[in-house]
Structures are given as C-alpha cells and as structure tokens.
Motif scaffolding. Structure first.
Motif, PDB file in Angstrom:
ATOM      1  N   TYR A 302       0.774  -1.173  -0.006  1.00  0.00           N
ATOM      2  CA  TYR A 302       0.060   0.025   0.037  1.00  0.00           C
ATOM      3  C   TYR A 302       0.743   1.025  -0.130  1.00  0.00           C
ATOM      4  O   TYR A 302       0.596   2.097  -0.534  1.00  0.00           O
ATOM      5  CB  TYR A 302      -1.171  -0.096   1.341  1.00  0.00           C
ATOM      6  CG  TYR A 302      -1.790  -1.018   1.111  1.00  0.00           C
ATOM      7  CD1 TYR A 302      -2.919  -1.208   0.343  1.00  0.00           C
ATOM      8  CD2 TYR A 302      -1.531  -2.075   2.071  1.00  0.00           C
ATOM      9  CE1 TYR A 302      -3.704  -2.330   0.546  1.00  0.00           C
ATOM     10  CE2 TYR A 302      -2.594  -3.492   2.153  1.00  0.00           C
ATOM     11  CZ  TYR A 302      -3.556  -3.407   1.417  1.00  0.00           C
ATOM     12  OH  TYR A 302      -4.520  -4.469   1.389  1.00  0.00           O
ATOM     13  N   PRO A 306       2.222   2.650  -4.941  1.00  0.00           N
ATOM     14  CA  PRO A 306       1.593   3.879  -5.798  1.00  0.00           C
ATOM     15  C   PRO A 306       2.645   4.458  -6.428  1.00  0.00           C
ATOM     16  O   PRO A 306       2.576   5.313  -7.453  1.00  0.00           O
ATOM     17  CB  PRO A 306       1.160   4.861  -4.782  1.00  0.00           C
ATOM     18  CG  PRO A 306       0.723   3.811  -3.695  1.00  0.00           C
ATOM     19  CD  PRO A 306       1.644   2.764  -3.652  1.00  0.00           C
ATOM     20  N   SER A 365      -3.201   5.966  -0.256  1.00  0.00           N
ATOM     21  CA  SER A 365      -3.203   4.956  -1.520  1.00  0.00           C
ATOM     22  C   SER A 365      -4.418   5.133  -2.163  1.00  0.00           C
ATOM     23  O   SER A 365      -5.210   4.919  -1.150  1.00  0.00           O
ATOM     24  CB  SER A 365      -2.455   3.745  -1.098  1.00  0.00           C
ATOM     25  OG  SER A 365      -2.678   2.914  -2.318  1.00  0.00           O
ATOM     26  N   PRO A 366      -4.599   5.135  -3.413  1.00  0.00           N
ATOM     27  CA  PRO A 366      -3.456   5.246  -4.371  1.00  0.00           C
ATOM     28  C   PRO A 366      -2.973   6.397  -4.751  1.00  0.00           C
ATOM     29  O   PRO A 366      -2.001   6.524  -5.365  1.00  0.00           O
ATOM     30  CB  PRO A 366      -4.154   4.613  -5.678  1.00  0.00           C
ATOM     31  CG  PRO A 366      -5.520   5.102  -5.515  1.00  0.00           C
ATOM     32  CD  PRO A 366      -5.921   5.085  -4.108  1.00  0.00           C
ATOM     33  N   CYS A 367      -3.508   7.682  -3.997  1.00  0.00           N
ATOM     34  CA  CYS A 367      -2.819   8.779  -4.409  1.00  0.00           C
ATOM     35  C   CYS A 367      -2.062   9.366  -3.092  1.00  0.00           C
ATOM     36  O   CYS A 367      -2.271  10.361  -2.352  1.00  0.00           O
ATOM     37  CB  CYS A 367      -4.121   9.879  -4.475  1.00  0.00           C
ATOM     38  SG  CYS A 367      -4.748   9.678  -5.954  1.00  0.00           S
ATOM     39  N   ARG A 441      -3.334  -0.162  -5.125  1.00  0.00           N
ATOM     40  CA  ARG A 441      -2.894   0.753  -6.308  1.00  0.00           C
ATOM     41  C   ARG A 441      -2.872  -0.272  -7.540  1.00  0.00           C
ATOM     42  O   ARG A 441      -2.033  -1.058  -7.565  1.00  0.00           O
ATOM     43  CB  ARG A 441      -1.995   1.862  -6.392  1.00  0.00           C
ATOM     44  CG  ARG A 441      -2.043   2.806  -7.460  1.00  0.00           C
ATOM     45  CD  ARG A 441      -0.821   3.592  -7.783  1.00  0.00           C
ATOM     46  NE  ARG A 441      -0.629   4.263  -8.856  1.00  0.00           N
ATOM     47  CZ  ARG A 441      -0.898   5.677  -9.066  1.00  0.00           C
ATOM     48  NH1 ARG A 441      -1.415   6.338  -8.173  1.00  0.00           N
ATOM     49  NH2 ARG A 441      -0.769   6.258 -10.269  1.00  0.00           N
ATOM     50  N   TYR A 447      -4.808   7.066 -12.627  1.00  0.00           N
ATOM     51  CA  TYR A 447      -5.277   7.666 -11.599  1.00  0.00           C
ATOM     52  C   TYR A 447      -5.148   9.261 -11.552  1.00  0.00           C
ATOM     53  O   TYR A 447      -3.986   9.614 -12.168  1.00  0.00           O
ATOM     54  CB  TYR A 447      -4.809   7.403 -10.137  1.00  0.00           C
ATOM     55  CG  TYR A 447      -5.000   5.923  -9.897  1.00  0.00           C
ATOM     56  CD1 TYR A 447      -5.913   5.568  -9.020  1.00  0.00           C
ATOM     57  CD2 TYR A 447      -4.314   4.912 -10.442  1.00  0.00           C
ATOM     58  CE1 TYR A 447      -6.416   4.241  -8.917  1.00  0.00           C
ATOM     59  CE2 TYR A 447      -4.559   3.537  -9.930  1.00  0.00           C
ATOM     60  CZ  TYR A 447      -5.241   3.245  -9.259  1.00  0.00           C
ATOM     61  OH  TYR A 447      -5.623   1.881  -8.871  1.00  0.00           O
ATOM     62  N   CYS A 449      -4.706  12.036  -9.428  1.00  0.00           N
ATOM     63  CA  CYS A 449      -4.182  12.398  -8.143  1.00  0.00           C
ATOM     64  C   CYS A 449      -4.047  14.023  -8.058  1.00  0.00           C
ATOM     65  O   CYS A 449      -3.381  14.420  -6.958  1.00  0.00           O
ATOM     66  CB  CYS A 449      -3.029  11.789  -7.450  1.00  0.00           C
ATOM     67  SG  CYS A 449      -3.381   9.751  -7.636  1.00  0.00           S
TER      68      CYS A 449
END
Length: 450
Positions: A302, A306, A365-367, A441, A447, A449
């Motif tokens: 996690y 990313p 996560s994912p950002c 992710r 994504y 972000c």
C-alpha cells in the motif's frame, strides 16, 4: 629455547586467528537459520498468488497463520517457568526448530500447489498448514537462539545479529536471481481493449527449487549449531572444576569456558530483578517490534506500489540490506552501539515519525503524497531506509545492553517481547485491512491524483 618459544608463540597466534575466524563463520551461519524460511515464503508470494485460488487474499491468510504461530514463544515461556533457572530446554528446542525448518520446505516444495475443497471453496490447505509450522519454529527461535548465544563470549552476539540479518537478505537475493519482483507489462485485455492488465514475467527457476534451496541453507545452519554446541560441551568438560571460591559468594560464582576463554560469571548476574531502566528498554523493544516487524511489512504494498513497481522492488531490497549493514558496523565499531538514554530516545522518536509517514502514504493510497513526482520516489525510499537503519541500530544496541546487564533472562524477554510486538502489529494491520482502510493501487490503471 628462544627460537622454540617464538615458533610456539607464532603457532598459538595462528591457531587463535583460525579459531576466531571459525567463530565468526559459525555464529553467522547459526543466525541465518532464524527467519530464513518464513521470509522465503513471503518473497515467493508474487509467484504463488497467480497460481492459487485465494489470489491476493492468500497474503492475509498466511499472515494470520503466522500470527497464530506466536503461541510458540508462549509455550517456551511456560516451559521455562516450570523448570526454573534450568537451561536444559534450549538445545532440544533448537534441534526441533531445525528439524522442522529443514524438512518442511522439502515437503512444501512438492505440495504447495495442492488445492483442497473446504467449506465450499478450494483452499491451499497444505501451504497454510505447513506455513504455520514454519512460522511456529521461526517465532520460537527468538526465545531460544538468543539465550543459547548468551552461553558464549559477549563479542559473538553482534556476529549472531549479522547472521539474523542475512536470514532476510539471502531469501531476497535468491528471489532477485529467480526473477521475483520484475515490473509487469501492461497489456490490453482481449475482452475489453480499453482496459489494461498486468502481465508478469516467468521466473528463471521454479518455486520448488527455491524451497529446496532454503532447506539446504537451513541444513548448513544446523551444522553450524551442532559444532557450536559440541564446542561448548568440550570446553565445559575441559574444566578441572566448575566452582571456585571467591569470598562469601563461593556458591554463586561459576567458571564458564567459552571459546577457550575462562569467564567468571555470577549465577545471579543481576537477573533476579530488572531495573526501571531495563523495563523501559524492554517496552521500547516491544514498540519497535510492533512497528518494524508487525506493521510496516504488512503495508509495504500500500505504501510503495503507488510509486511504481520498480520503486517497490528496489526499496524492499534496500531495506533488506539495512540490517546486515548495521550488524557489520556493530561488529567492527561496537563502541558506537553503547546505550545512552538520549540516543535511544532520539532513535525511537525519529523512527516512529518515519513510520508515521509510511502509514500516511499507505492510508492515502492510491494517491499517496508526491505520487507522480520524482521527488516522491526518493523521499519514500529514504524514509523506509531510515526506519530500518534506526530501529535495527536500536535493537542491536539494546540486545547488547541486555546481554551485558541481564544476561540469559534479559535476552529471553528481548525475544519474547519481539514476538509479542510482531503479533500485535500484524493483528492491528489485519483488522484495518478487513475494515478496508487501505486501498491497493493497480499498476496498470490511470489515477487523477492532482
């Protein structure tokens, strides 16, 4: 006569150097047998998961099996309590650990892929059960290996820690040679051309061969233990007397013969009562174990995924190198590891803050922070390295402190609280994972972000 004396001195010096080198090798090999197998199973997960029905859920299930295995140290603690101060449980326990550690990987190499229908679903029963036994003996090694090392001269403890560090580095290097952790290719799916999926590269050699290699390494580690055990018995048998009279403490002072060095040890050796300082240090060991061994490994995907598969892969390898590096420094510069309250306080706070940043990256996560920036990759790599370097420095320094001040009893509690911390940390992350706190992710998804 002078020539004969010089030749005698040269031979003595040469034998001493050979004996010292042999000691380094033996304690290093002995320490490798601590966490080798369980670390090896975790390294192989990227190859196991695509071939087993559980998928990514296998990681959580194997983690739970490893947590249950912490019953091992509790059993040893009970045995130790029942037999009092006797150390007779150590050698039989270590022999059982090696017996399981050598045979189970061999059995697992032929059975890991077997699927069994259980409660309406196909499950990897063999892998989970045998993985539990590997975790059981690895957890138990913490409360048996360290007290055994206490029988010898104090200088060997750092060499043992070096071997323990290699128990994680060697499986990682073996996995690197095998090809585990290669960045997958993102290819278009046949069912939906708009969606990409990860295509993983085949390994250079099979899981079966990898597990057999682990078994062979464990066998080598067992041979090193047997030689150390025989050397200890031989040195004790060479003693003309096991008790000496020193004033009023005649019955509490014993002769200990370790590596041909006579060391007078007090039987009590300040082991009856821990000082408040020692108790605080034991609580620090519990805290660092919760973070370093329990929590951090459970959220590495996690926190690191990313930033890309390459970052994930190389940061994990970097972290596996930190323990051997710190152990090497401790061996050649032991004075740097003298315990001070200020040093331990600073290292605990700095390591905890670094862990907080890792938790933050996993939680977001994912950002994660700076996820699409080059600086983000370097920052997360540095933070992970700081956690491992600082906490392993602290653990080695405190291990030597307990060895010097509390002896056998201190090292036993060091190992027991290490396992208690590992269990607590892993359980916390397991619960948070069930509550869906962390989000994985997808390496091939896009994504936004910003």
């Amino acid at each position: 006569m002078e020539v004969e004396k010089k030749n005698y001195d040269k031979n003595e010096d040469k034998q001493s150097k050979i004996k010292g080198l042999t000691g380094y090798i033996l304690f290093l090999l002995f320490g490798i047998g601590t966490w080798l197998n369980l670390n090896g199973i975790w390294i192989e997960l990227p190859l196991l998961i695509p071939q087993l029905s559980e998928g990514w859920a296998l990681s959580a299930q194997l983690g739970m099996a490893s947590n249950i295995a912490n019953i091992g140290p509790l059993i040893i603690a009970l045995i130790r309590h029942l037999i009092g101060k006797s150390k007779s449980y150590e050698v039989p326990s270590i022999c059982v650990i090696f017996a399981v550690g050598i045979t189970v990987p061999l059995i697992l190499s032929y059975t890991w892929s077997i699927q069994t229908l259980l409660f309406g679903k196909t499950r990897s029963v063999c892998l989970l059960i045998l993985g539990f036994f590997l975790a059981l003996v690895n957890c138990t090694s913490s409360v048996t290996y360290l007290p055994f090392v206490n029988h010898f001269d104090k200088k060997w403890l750092n060499i043992y820690f070096g071997g323990e560090s290699l128990s994680s580095l060697i499986p990682a290097m073996l996995g690197l040679i095998q090809g585990v952790g290669q960045a997958p290719e993102c290819v278009l799916t046949s069912s939906n051309p708009a969606i990409k999926e990860a295509k993983y590269h085949p390994a250079r050699f099979s899981v079966n061969i990898y597990l057999i290699c682990l078994s062979i390494i464990m066998l080598i580690s067992f041979c090193a233990f047997v030689i150390l055990w025989k050397r200890e018995k031989k040195d004790i048998e060479k003693s003309p007397a096991v008790q000496i009279i020193i004033g009023e403490n005649a019955q509490s002072s014993l002769l200990a013969y370790n590596n041909d060095e006579i060391i007078v040890k007090d039987e009590n050796d300040k082991q009856e009562h821990f000082t408040p300082r020692t108790i605080v240090y034991l609580l620090i060991i519990l805290w660092t174990s919760i973070l370093l061994i329990g929590c951090i490994p459970s959220i590495n995907s996690y926190s690191l995924n990313p930033y890309g598969a390459t970052t994930f892969h190389y940061v994990i390898i970097l972290c596996q190198c930190c323990y051997p590096l710190v152990s090497c420094i401790a061996t050649f510069f032991p004075s740097l590891f003298n315990v001070s309250t200020i040093g331990i306080t600073i290292s605990t706070i700095s390591g905890s803050l670094a862990c907080f940043y890792i938790f933050l990256t996993a939680y977001l996560s994912p950002c994660s922070p700076l996820v699409d920036e080059i600086s983000g990759k370097y920052i997360i790599a540095i933070v992970w390295a700081i956690v491992y370097l600082v906490f392993y420095y602290e653990r080695i320094a405190l291990g030597n402190y307990f060895n010097n001040t509390s002896g056998h009893r201190g090292l036993f509690w060091y190992g027991l609280l290490t396992q208690a911390g590992a269990f607590t940390g892993a359980l916390i992350i397991f619960i948070l994972t069930i509550l869906d706190v962390f989000k994985e992710r997808d390496l091939c998804a896009n994504y936004n972000c910003h």
